[in-house]
Each structure stands twice: as C-alpha cells, then as structure tokens.
Enzyme design. Structure first.
Site, PDB file in Angstrom:
ATOM      1  N   LYS A 201       0.767  -1.303  -0.201  1.00  0.00           N
ATOM      2  CA  LYS A 201       0.345   0.273  -0.177  1.00  0.00           C
ATOM      3  C   LYS A 201       0.549   1.361  -0.108  1.00  0.00           C
ATOM      4  O   LYS A 201       0.416   1.760  -0.550  1.00  0.00           O
ATOM      5  CB  LYS A 201      -1.169  -0.089   1.278  1.00  0.00           C
ATOM      6  CG  LYS A 201      -1.972   1.181   1.805  1.00  0.00           C
ATOM      7  CD  LYS A 201      -2.446   1.465   0.548  1.00  0.00           C
ATOM      8  CE  LYS A 201      -2.809   3.001   0.386  1.00  0.00           C
ATOM      9  NZ  LYS A 201      -4.737   3.245   0.796  1.00  0.00           N
ATOM     10  N   CYS A 255      -3.505  10.412   1.551  1.00  0.00           N
ATOM     11  CA  CYS A 255      -2.331   9.823   0.835  1.00  0.00           C
ATOM     12  C   CYS A 255      -0.697   9.856   0.261  1.00  0.00           C
ATOM     13  O   CYS A 255      -1.161   9.585   1.309  1.00  0.00           O
ATOM     14  CB  CYS A 255      -3.134   8.915   0.499  1.00  0.00           C
ATOM     15  SG  CYS A 255      -4.754   8.188   0.862  1.00  0.00           S
TER      16      CYS A 255
HETATM   17  N1  SAJ Z   1      -1.853  15.292  -8.468  1.00  0.00           N
HETATM   18  C1  SAJ Z   1      -0.655  15.826  -8.853  1.00  0.00           C
HETATM   19  N2  SAJ Z   1      -0.637  14.940 -10.441  1.00  0.00           N
HETATM   20  C2  SAJ Z   1      -0.946  13.122 -10.858  1.00  0.00           C
HETATM   21  C3  SAJ Z   1      -1.822  13.226 -10.126  1.00  0.00           C
HETATM   22  C4  SAJ Z   1      -2.319  13.566  -8.676  1.00  0.00           C
HETATM   23  O1  SAJ Z   1      -0.829  16.498  -9.028  1.00  0.00           O
HETATM   24  O2  SAJ Z   1      -1.009  13.378 -12.126  1.00  0.00           O
HETATM   25  C5  SAJ Z   1      -2.648  15.227  -7.440  1.00  0.00           C
HETATM   26  C6  SAJ Z   1      -3.276  15.812  -7.538  1.00  0.00           C
HETATM   27  O3  SAJ Z   1      -4.249  17.009  -7.699  1.00  0.00           O
HETATM   28  C7  SAJ Z   1      -3.722  15.405  -5.868  1.00  0.00           C
HETATM   29  C8  SAJ Z   1      -2.494  14.228  -5.246  1.00  0.00           C
HETATM   30  O4  SAJ Z   1      -1.925  14.428  -6.269  1.00  0.00           O
HETATM   31  O5  SAJ Z   1      -3.485  17.049  -4.885  1.00  0.00           O
HETATM   32  C9  SAJ Z   1      -3.775  13.119  -4.667  1.00  0.00           C
HETATM   33  O6  SAJ Z   1      -4.508  12.399  -6.084  1.00  0.00           O
HETATM   34  P1  SAJ Z   1      -4.475  11.308  -6.548  1.00  0.00           P
HETATM   35  O7  SAJ Z   1      -5.852  11.629  -7.910  1.00  0.00           O
HETATM   36  O8  SAJ Z   1      -3.452  11.081  -7.239  1.00  0.00           O
HETATM   37  O9  SAJ Z   1      -4.443  10.771  -5.544  1.00  0.00           O
HETATM   38  P2  SAJ Z   1      -5.839  10.130  -3.939  1.00  0.00           P
HETATM   39  O10 SAJ Z   1      -4.706  10.894  -2.722  1.00  0.00           O
HETATM   40  O11 SAJ Z   1      -6.119  11.016  -4.112  1.00  0.00           O
HETATM   41  O12 SAJ Z   1      -5.893   8.613  -3.459  1.00  0.00           O
HETATM   42  C10 SAJ Z   1      -4.095   8.139  -3.865  1.00  0.00           C
HETATM   43  C11 SAJ Z   1      -5.049   6.397  -4.744  1.00  0.00           C
HETATM   44  N3  SAJ Z   1      -3.269   6.364  -4.825  1.00  0.00           N
HETATM   45  C12 SAJ Z   1      -3.139   5.618  -5.663  1.00  0.00           C
HETATM   46  O13 SAJ Z   1      -3.689   5.976  -7.030  1.00  0.00           O
HETATM   47  C13 SAJ Z   1      -1.382   4.605  -5.808  1.00  0.00           C
HETATM   48  C14 SAJ Z   1      -5.571   6.055  -3.746  1.00  0.00           C
HETATM   49  O14 SAJ Z   1      -5.929   4.608  -5.237  1.00  0.00           O
HETATM   50  C15 SAJ Z   1      -5.748   5.423  -2.881  1.00  0.00           C
HETATM   51  O15 SAJ Z   1      -6.686   4.552  -2.371  1.00  0.00           O
HETATM   52  C16 SAJ Z   1      -5.523   6.819  -2.180  1.00  0.00           C
HETATM   53  O16 SAJ Z   1      -4.306   7.298  -2.190  1.00  0.00           O
HETATM   54  C17 SAJ Z   1      -5.391   5.901  -0.286  1.00  0.00           C
HETATM   55  O17 SAJ Z   1      -6.373   6.131   0.505  1.00  0.00           O
HETATM   56  O18 SAJ Z   1      -4.328   5.998  -0.101  1.00  0.00           O
END
Ligand code: SAJ
Length: 409
Positions: A201, A255
C-alpha cells in the site's frame, strides 16, 4: 436477501462509509460506528456528508433494505472492520485512532471474531502495535490487514473493481477474509503476509508521489527552458513503457503526501523518496513565486488575486491537505493579502461564488482542475488582467485579450 452475518464498520469517513454500505448491499447486517455524533445524527436523518458518485443511490438502497444502522455504541458482531485515519507523526503512522477503535472493539469482542484493519500503516505496525493489543484481549481472534486502495472521486467503483491485497498470518484467516470481500469486490483478492501487505500500500502511493515529483521537476525545467511540458509528457507517454504523471501546484489528500513518510527514516536508502516529497511540498511556494514574477513583469501593483479551486482534486469537495491553502499562505508571505477563494464544490463562509470572485479580481490563479473552469469566458471580465493556470486546463480561446501563463509552458 438472507443475512450473511454481522459486520461492524468502525469509522465512517471517506472509506468506512462506502465500505459499510457495500457490505450492507451484499447482504450483511451492518453497523456503522463513529464517535462523531453529528455524523451519526446526519446519517440517521438520511443525510450524507460525503459527495461521491453513486453514494446517494446506494445509501437510499441500503437504508430501505434495513441492512444498516448507524450508531456511536458498538454492538457485538462477527467481523469488525476498522477504517480510521492514520495521520503521519514524525515519519511514522500515528496509530491513536486505530488504538481507540480497537479499544471499542475490545469491549464487545467474542471468541472467533475477525478484526480487519483497512487503515494505511507502516510495515511493522501490525506486528509491533496492533497484534499485541489483540493478543492482550486473551481471546482467539483472527486479524487481517486489508488496506483500502480506492481513489476519492471514484471510490465506489474502485472499491468494487480494484484488486485487493490482504495481509494475514495464516491460511484460514485468508480464506475467511477472501470470502467476505468476494461478496463486494469483483477484482482479484491477493493474499500475503501482514508486513508485505502494509508495504504494498505504501509503495503504491510512494510510486505516485515520486512520479508526480518528477513531473513537477520537468515543469520547472520547462519554465526555464521554454517548452510545453504537458505536451512533452503526453508525447513521452506514447512510449509503451512510460507513464509520467502530471505536474501541478502541489499534492493534496490524506494519502500521497503522507503515506510515503511511513518509509522515510533518514537513512541513505530513503533519501531519494524524501527528496521527491520535498519537491512536491515546494510546489505551492514555486507557483506563488512564479506568479509574483509575472506580477512584477506585467507591473500589476496591488493585485486582487482570485484562487480558483480549494479542493485538492478535480470535481470533488475534498480539501484535505490541499495545496491551494498553502499557495494562499505563500502569497500572503510575499505580501499579497487581497486574495479571494472560490470553489463550486465547497460551501464555506470564506469562499465566494466563482462569478463574484472573478468580478472582483484582476489576477486569477487556477489551483484545481474542476471541469467547469474549462467553460469560463474570462474575456467577459474586463477587470481581469492576468490568468495563471497551474493545471493546464484553461484554453487560449477562454482568455482572449488577457495575459495568460501556464505552469510548465
Ligand atoms: N496529482 C498530481 N499529478 C498527478 C496526479 C495527482 O499533481 O499526475 C495530485 C492531485 O492533484 C492531488 C494529489 O496528487 O492533489 C493526490 O491525488 P491522487 O489522485 O493521486 O490520489 P489520492 O490521494 O486521491 O488517492 C490515492 C490513490 N493511490 C494511488 O493511485 C496509488 C488511491 O488509489 C488510494 O486509495 C489513496 O491514495 C489512499 O487512500 O491511499
């Protein structure tokens, strides 16, 4: 539908509430437990406090089936699923909420019960903290780590469709957990030991954090060298083995900016991860200083700045660890105090409607990639002089006659 058994879900947040409802839909008699009386009262009045696609319909369905009750008094049950937050505390998972949830379970637990932890924890936390608590109950209780992997904004779909990795100590617990999750999960259920499951995870979220950090560094190089990083990433991602993530104003949520710290321990091996986290944490400051340079270049004195988007991610109301808040603080530190916030998904007295914010500002910073920002006609606001887009969602046609800049291009 006949009852399959009883499940307590402890902690009714972004993960616990949908999880409880999915188990109820699958035919279990579910008790949703939370210490927050306001949440319990709302749920019992038929009100949801989480905005997730499909959750309202599922809520109606399971409450009409009378398969779920919400309470702040935990009853006995065969299975106890703990879904409480684990914030980071000096690089370690803060298990305070896990411990108090287990304390509640200890008051009702019976021989043969199964305790499942869905919270994200460090690699050794189950062995060092969780299992000793459970052993201390003096009863034969099974335990599994089944960390959630669903993404906010698409939680219900991912809870069902994603593969699950479960950590157990023995095959019989694995089989029992597998049987329960198979009633809601259509993805594969993959079994391993507790330590590996915890690491998987954290490794997933760290992969994403580091990849985003790489994209952010590329955006800074693009700002310096004058190329379009968004287009370059898109082209690079045509390669069958390349998947560079998107740059942005920083990383929010509970996360991606937090879980990687469960791996960081100051040692040589974790320096690379730590550096990536620092890159992401520095983005609010970076975009604020970019904006300050633009203001100086365009000679905009005493700007009235509107930040579009408070949520940390697109089309959600989720403002946990949002970079937008940090950008505001950075801008204030730079001496810009006339700042309005607006977000169509969040109602708070500190926020103003988008149209009002745009009417009262001469500078716009796009912090969140909400879909509706793509249909704003900035040209109709004579007062707006500059638009700075940190998400690359604003198109040239929307900003005719204005100064417009994008992060990384
Ligand atoms: N972000 C970027 N660039 C990207 C992708 C995201 O800057 O290419 C930013 C987003 O804008 C946001 C942050 O990252 O601010 C996090 O967003 P996210 O969409 O990457 O993820 P979370 O935190 O909403 O959810 C993540 C997910 N993990 C993965 O994809 C590996 C989700 O599957 C998990 O269940 C969740 O963390 C968790 O609960 O751990």
């Amino acid at each position: 539908m006949s009852s399959k058994g009883t499940i307590n879900v402890i902690g009714l947040g972004y993960i616990g509430l949908p999880t409880a409802m999915l188990f109820a839909k699958a035919g279990y008699s579910v008790v949703g437990y939370d210490t927050d009386e306001i949440k319990i009262r709302k749920l019992n009045q038929g009100l949801l406090y989480i905005d997730e696609p499909g959750l309202d319909l599922l809520f109606e369905e399971v409450t009409s089936l009378e398969k779920i009750v919400f309470t702040n008094e935990l009853p006995p049950a065969g299975v106890h699923v703990v879904c409480v937050p684990t914030p980071v505390d000096y690089g370690k998972a803060d298990l305070t909420y896990v411990k108090s949830a287990l304390n509640e379970v200890s008051k009702v637990v019976r021989e043969g019960d199964l305790v499942i932890l869905e919270s994200t924890v460090g690699p050794n936390d189950c062995d060092e903290y969780v299992l000793p608590i459970i052993y201390g109950w003096g009863k034969s209780v099974q335990f599994a780590l089944c960390t959630e992997r669903a993404i906010p904004g698409n939680t219900l779909h991912e809870m069902v469709a994603n593969d699950r990795v479960i950590g157990v100590q023995d095959d019989s617990t694995g089989e029992r957990v597998n049987k329960i999750y198979a009633t809601v999960v259509s993805g594969n259920i993959l079994t391993t030991n507790l330590k590996t499951a915890a690491l998987v995870k954290v490794m997933e979220n760290t992969y994403r954090a580091i990849n985003i950090a790489y994209a952010n560094e590329l955006a800074k190089i693009a700002d310096r060298e004058g190329f379009d990083v968004w287009q370059a990433i898109k082209l690079a991602n045509n390669h069958p083995r390349v998947n560079i993530h998107q740059p942005g104003p920083g990383v929010g949520g509970h996360c991606i900016p937090i879980d990687p710290y469960f791996l960081v321990d100051g040692s040589e091996q974790t320096k690379f991860i730590e550096y990536g986290l620092r890159v992401n944490e520095g983005m609010p400051e970076y975009v604020s200083s970019q904006l300050a340079s633009l203001l100086a270049k365009l000679k905009i004195e005493s700007p009235k700045i509107c930040i579009l988007g408070l949520a940390y991610k697109k089309d959600t109301d989720d403002e946990r660890e949002t970079p937008a808040e940090k950008i505001k603080m950075c801008l204030e530190e730079l001496g810009y105090n006339d700042i309005l916030f607006s977000d169509p998904y969040i109602s708070s007295k500190e926020l103003v409607p988008t149209d009002t914010a745009l009417s009262k500002s001469n500078v716009v910073l796009v912090a969140t990639d909400h879909t509706e920002y793509q249909s704003i006609d900035f040209a109709k606001y004579n007062n707006i002089a500059l638009v700075y887009d940190t998400r690359n969602i604003i198109r040239q046609e929307q900003v005719l006659g204005k100064e417009v800049y994008w992060l990384g291009k």
